[in-house]
Design an enzyme around this catalytic site. Sequence first.
Site, PDB file in Angstrom:
ATOM      1  N   SER A  35       6.001   9.056  -3.470  1.00  0.00           N
ATOM      2  CA  SER A  35       7.413   8.642  -4.428  1.00  0.00           C
ATOM      3  C   SER A  35       8.138   9.825  -4.625  1.00  0.00           C
ATOM      4  O   SER A  35       7.423  10.978  -4.714  1.00  0.00           O
ATOM      5  CB  SER A  35       6.657   7.674  -5.515  1.00  0.00           C
ATOM      6  OG  SER A  35       7.729   7.649  -6.387  1.00  0.00           O
ATOM      7  N   CYS A  36       9.239   9.692  -5.007  1.00  0.00           N
ATOM      8  CA  CYS A  36       9.983  10.576  -5.587  1.00  0.00           C
ATOM      9  C   CYS A  36       9.488  11.405  -6.762  1.00  0.00           C
ATOM     10  O   CYS A  36       8.702  10.780  -7.469  1.00  0.00           O
ATOM     11  CB  CYS A  36      11.430  10.029  -5.983  1.00  0.00           C
ATOM     12  SG  CYS A  36      12.669  11.216  -7.031  1.00  0.00           S
ATOM     13  N   PRO A  37       9.455  12.581  -6.928  1.00  0.00           N
ATOM     14  CA  PRO A  37      10.185  13.687  -6.123  1.00  0.00           C
ATOM     15  C   PRO A  37       9.185  14.215  -4.887  1.00  0.00           C
ATOM     16  O   PRO A  37       9.643  15.318  -4.348  1.00  0.00           O
ATOM     17  CB  PRO A  37      10.623  14.652  -7.160  1.00  0.00           C
ATOM     18  CG  PRO A  37       9.269  14.774  -8.063  1.00  0.00           C
ATOM     19  CD  PRO A  37       8.888  13.324  -8.108  1.00  0.00           C
ATOM     20  N   ASP A  47       9.353   6.478   1.181  1.00  0.00           N
ATOM     21  CA  ASP A  47      10.140   6.190  -0.028  1.00  0.00           C
ATOM     22  C   ASP A  47      11.550   6.086   0.472  1.00  0.00           C
ATOM     23  O   ASP A  47      12.254   7.127   0.996  1.00  0.00           O
ATOM     24  CB  ASP A  47      10.012   7.472  -0.910  1.00  0.00           C
ATOM     25  CG  ASP A  47      11.104   7.556  -2.130  1.00  0.00           C
ATOM     26  OD1 ASP A  47      11.390   6.407  -2.456  1.00  0.00           O
ATOM     27  OD2 ASP A  47      11.182   8.413  -2.542  1.00  0.00           O
ATOM     28  N   LEU A  67       3.632   8.033  -8.108  1.00  0.00           N
ATOM     29  CA  LEU A  67       4.404   8.782  -8.698  1.00  0.00           C
ATOM     30  C   LEU A  67       3.476   9.666  -9.481  1.00  0.00           C
ATOM     31  O   LEU A  67       2.785   9.112 -10.278  1.00  0.00           O
ATOM     32  CB  LEU A  67       5.326   8.017  -9.734  1.00  0.00           C
ATOM     33  CG  LEU A  67       6.082   8.614 -10.825  1.00  0.00           C
ATOM     34  CD1 LEU A  67       6.795   9.752 -10.002  1.00  0.00           C
ATOM     35  CD2 LEU A  67       6.956   7.787 -11.716  1.00  0.00           C
TER      36      LEU A  67
END
Lengths: 76, 164
Positions: A14-16, A41, B104
């Site tokens: 996922s980001c970043p 993503d 994340l």
Amino acid sequence: MEDIAATVDAKGQSCPMPVLLTSKAAKELAPGQVFLVEATDTGARSDIPAWASQTGNELIESSEEGDVLRFYIRKK
Amino acid sequence: MTEEAKDPNSMTIIAFSGDLDKLWPTMILSSTGAASGMDVTVFFTFWGLFPLVRDDVRITGYDPMTKMLAGMNAPGMKKAKLSKLNMGGMGSWMMRKVAGKNKLMPPEELFDICQDMGVKMWPCQMTMDLLGVKASQMRPGLGEPVGAATALQKMSQSQINLFI
């Protein structure tokens, strides 16, 4: 297509992370070399081109196949 | 450096909050800025200083009041709370769980990546004195503690300045 000097596998990240991994790979290559970034993503669809334009690296081609986004980048 | 000579490739973030929900975007933007070739500096001040305390340090402060404040603010990045609906840690636990499922990275890991990429982490000297946080209690690899004037000087040279 030219020789691919390296492939960045950012699939599932996922980001970043796609951008961070792309930047890391670019650092390890010589100017002019082409590398491939693969990501899932959907934010990468705009993030990788934004990174390329911000850093002056050339986005040669991008494509999508199923969930996978592919970006071919030439290192500045 | 004059106003016209602001560096478009420089970003300065004032991290004034120690909340998990503020810490995350600070770390995401700093790491991405560094990856995009920017000169990135984060100035940690007031509540923003607590996340710089090492996770194994339980309490900071020099007297009962500062120790109590440290207890209420839970020093360390892993203990950072949500600003809203933290519900005794349930909120931040859920947020971290969801983040993990979505790949994340947690802020403490992004912080390490930021440091590897050369992001400058500046603790606020005044806050360290105010709250009694010692350099030995903070994460390694931080910049020298500085004050508001140094932060402002850096901001006057940066085109991107954020207060998070």
